[in-house]
Design an enzyme around this catalytic site. Structure first.
Site, PDB file in Angstrom:
ATOM      1  N   LYS A   1       0.850  -1.194   0.000  1.00 15.35           N
ATOM      2  CA  LYS A   1       0.000   0.000   0.000  1.00 15.35           C
ATOM      3  C   LYS A   1       0.885   1.243   0.000  1.00 15.35           C
ATOM      4  O   LYS A   1       1.939   1.257   0.651  1.00 15.35           O
ATOM      5  CB  LYS A   1      -0.906  -0.043   1.236  1.00 15.35           C
ATOM      6  CG  LYS A   1      -1.960   1.044   1.321  1.00 15.35           C
ATOM      7  CD  LYS A   1      -2.844   0.821   2.550  1.00 15.35           C
ATOM      8  CE  LYS A   1      -3.920   1.877   2.707  1.00 15.35           C
ATOM      9  NZ  LYS A   1      -4.775   1.608   3.900  1.00 15.35           N
TER      10      LYS A   1
ATOM     11  N   SER B   1      -9.501   1.576   2.865  1.00 17.86           N
ATOM     12  CA  SER B   1      -8.630   2.362   2.025  1.00 17.86           C
ATOM     13  C   SER B   1      -7.529   1.521   1.380  1.00 17.86           C
ATOM     14  O   SER B   1      -6.842   2.005   0.494  1.00 17.86           O
ATOM     15  CB  SER B   1      -7.992   3.493   2.835  1.00 17.86           C
ATOM     16  OG  SER B   1      -7.143   2.977   3.851  1.00 17.86           O
TER      17      SER B   1
ATOM     18  N   SER C   1     -10.038  -0.601   7.000  1.00 21.99           N
ATOM     19  CA  SER C   1      -9.327  -0.432   5.732  1.00 21.99           C
ATOM     20  C   SER C   1      -8.662  -1.692   5.176  1.00 21.99           C
ATOM     21  O   SER C   1      -8.202  -1.694   4.031  1.00 21.99           O
ATOM     22  CB  SER C   1      -8.282   0.679   5.846  1.00 21.99           C
ATOM     23  OG  SER C   1      -8.922   1.929   5.771  1.00 21.99           O
TER      24      SER C   1
END
Ligand SMILES: *[C@@H]1O[C@H](CO)[C@@H](O)[C@H](O)[C@H]1NC(C)=O
Ligand SMILES: *[C@@H]1O[C@H](CO)[C@@H](O)[C@H](O)[C@H]1NC(C)=O
Ligand SMILES: *[C@@H]1O[C@H](CO)[C@@H](O)[C@H](O)[C@H]1NC(C)=O
Ligand SMILES: CC(=O)N[C@H]1CO[C@H](CO)[C@@H](O)[C@@H]1O
Length: 520
Positions: free
Chosen positions: A111, A192, A216
């Protein structure tokens, strides 16, 4: 003699792998290896019998990213050094065939809020951080590199982990645009950790890492039909990861199988001097020999699991999704689990209300403090404070790539004044709610896990720093994936892994996306 032989052999091997860089067509075209849904174990077996090299594997993913990413927007940057790292891993394996490091030569996508001290940028999807330089690898990346894993690149994400704007959609960031759910183009990919989940689902990497503050990891994992582990806060280091809250932030794997996720968890969990307090505290939960031993087919046997029905399973038992879950509950019972239905957590509506629980007040204050601390640690950066980031967005708001989703959350955070007594009250309120809520329920009923659909439980796990594992559970009428989440108290990873693995193996729900809707 033996080592000399090996040495000479690996030199010849190195020449071959280096040569392959300049070949016009990827060598992977000549490998008989089946890349679709490849697991760490299937890849390591192919490495061992020499039907696949790490270089071929990386070439394959790079070529898939090239062709699919323009539509999926799951990857922000690929690592210019990925092939070199793969060649080094191939060489390591030739030199030491007994290296049993499971992640040796395995491509990992990170990420974009997870810092790497290399050619990759670390930006949380924002142009404001483009060109910023971290002073060292994040704790989790340092551990990954030690295992010989290949850093494949950075995954897209909801910008600033969904902490800039209330109106920006899930999976959108200025640098990446809108991330796309690979199952149904118009479906929410959630966030996210959107790019990590999309990439794992679409086979753009072997394994990926995401982060979670409140939902997330488990939300995008559920929405993209992959496995996400949200570890107990502190089990994995947060150092050099773009923060929201040290009370809630945690880094975890997002993969296609529970087994792969557990291999990655084993690699990244543990003490880090740069996140000393939390990782030292949580290190006591890490079992001798790691988590692999909890991958047990009979892992559901004897497990006490509580179904949080009201407010969580908020769809009819007769809907398709409802029926799937009821079937899975009876299968779990058949596998020896003891399920208790209709359990309730005290004050659940307060805990699930971001404002009422105190979570909003706490996160807004903590974010400003922590982000300013993160930015001050950077070797160089175009922005050095939240105020700088806000001015940057203001200055560039007319530019095409920074859409006008606003920055309401940033402005609210900037208006806070540190960890005041109001913030401390909010934090102790959440601690109370957790203690009277999930802690009391699980201890009174002697539960090993609570079970909920998708990410409906995320705030309960989030505010308490508790772990959860999301496993693919099905696809709705329109083909949109949904997940099942097993949550527990701090340090419950061993039993959650047993439950999640046994559930996965009994149901085998996950199917790779077929990209039909994307081609329309
Ligand atoms: C990082 O960002 C810079 C722009 O500041 C860009 O030139 C570079 O290519 C980026 N790195 C990678 C690996 O994409
Ligand atoms: C009800 O379920 C839907 C879909 O799973 C979810 O989006 C929504 O947040 C849930 N509502 C509550 C109150 O949990
Ligand atoms: C959230 O709660 C605080 C105080 O508890 C209140 O001042 C604020 O207006 C609330 N915000 C929203 C959006 O309801
Ligand atoms: C923090 C909080 O809202 N606690 C409440 C939980 O619920 C009981 C009654 O059900 C209230 O008395 C508490 O104030």
């Amino acid at each position: 003699m033996a080592s000399l032989y090996l040495h000479r052999f690996s030199f010849a091997f190195a020449l071959v792998t280096l040569l392959s860089f300049s070949l016009p067509f990827p060598l992977s075209a000549h490998s008989s290896f089946d890349f679709t849904e490849a697991t760490v174990d299937s890849i390591q077996a192919a490495f061992r019998d020499r039907s696949l090299t790490s270089v071929q594997l990386v070439q394959h993913y790079l070529s898939e990213i090239r062709s699919l990413n323009p539509r999926l927007r799951a990857v922000i940057e690929v690592n210019p050094d990925a092939l070199t790292q793969a060649a080094r891993a191939d060489l390591d394996r030739e030199r030491n065939p007994y290296n049993r490091n499971r992640l040796l030569g395995i491509p990992v996508l990170l990420k974009d809020n997870i810092g790497t001290a290399d050619k990759l940028n670390t930006t949380a999807g924002s142009f404001a951080l483009l060109g910023s330089v971290v002073s060292r690898d994040s704790g989790v990346v340092r551990r990954l590199r030690k295992t010989g894993a290949v850093i494949l690149g950075k995954a897209s994400m909801s910008e600033w982990a969904f902490f800039r704007s209330e109106t920006a959609p899930d999976g959108w960031c200025a640098r990446c645009g809108q991330g796309i759910n690979p199952y149904v183009r118009t479906a929410n990919p959630c966030g996210s950790s959107s790019g990590s989940s999309i990439a794992a689902a679409a086979n753009l990497a072997t394994v990926t890492l995401g982060t979670e503050t409140d939902g997330s990891i488990i939300c995008p994992a559920a929405s993209n039909s992959v496995v996400g582990i949200k570890p107990t806060v502190g089990l994995t280091s947060r150092s050099m990861v773009i923060p929201i809250s040290p009370r809630q932030d945690t880094i975890g794997p997002i993969c296609r199988t529970v087994t792969d996720a557990v291999y990655v968890l084993d690699a990244i969990a543990g003490y880090d001097i740069y996140d000393a307090k939390a990782t030292k505290e949580a290190a006591k939960y890490i079992p001798q020999g790691g988590y692999v031993k909890f991958l047990k087919l009979e892992g559901l046997k004897g497990k006490r699991i509580g179904i949080l029905r009201e407010g969580f399973f908020n769809f009819s038992k007769n809907s398709r999704k409802g029926k799937v879950f009821e079937q899975q509950f009876s299968l779990m019972r058949k596998k020896g689990a003891m399920l208790t239905d209709n359990l309730q957590i005290a004050n659940v509506s307060v805990i699930l209300d971001y404002n009422q629980s105190g979570e909003e007040i706490a996160l807004l204050a903590e974010f400003k403090v922590e982000l300013n601390k993160y930015l001050s640690q950077l070797t160089s950066s175009p922005v050095r404070s939240l105020a700088d980031v806000i001015s940057f967005n203001e200055k560039h708001k007319k530019e095409e790539k920074i859409k006008k989703y606003g920055q309401q959350v940033f402005l609210l955070s900037e208006s806070t004044n540190g960890i005041t007594s109001i913030v401390r009250n909010a934090i102790s309120n959440m601690a109370q709610l957790s203690s009277k809520g999930i802690e009391t329920l699980m201890r009174e009923k002697q539960l090993d896990a609570i079970v909920t659909p998708d990410a409906t439980v995320s705030s309960i796990l989030g505010v308490g720093g508790y772990p959860g594992i999301s496993v693919p559970a099905g696809y709705d009428e329109t083909g949109v994936p949904f997940g099942i989440c097993f949550g527990g108290l701090k340090g419950y990873e061993p039993r959650l892994i047993e439950i999640a693995y046994a559930f996965e193996q009994a149901t085998m729900v996950r199917k790779p996306p077929r990209f039909k809707s994307l081609l329309l």
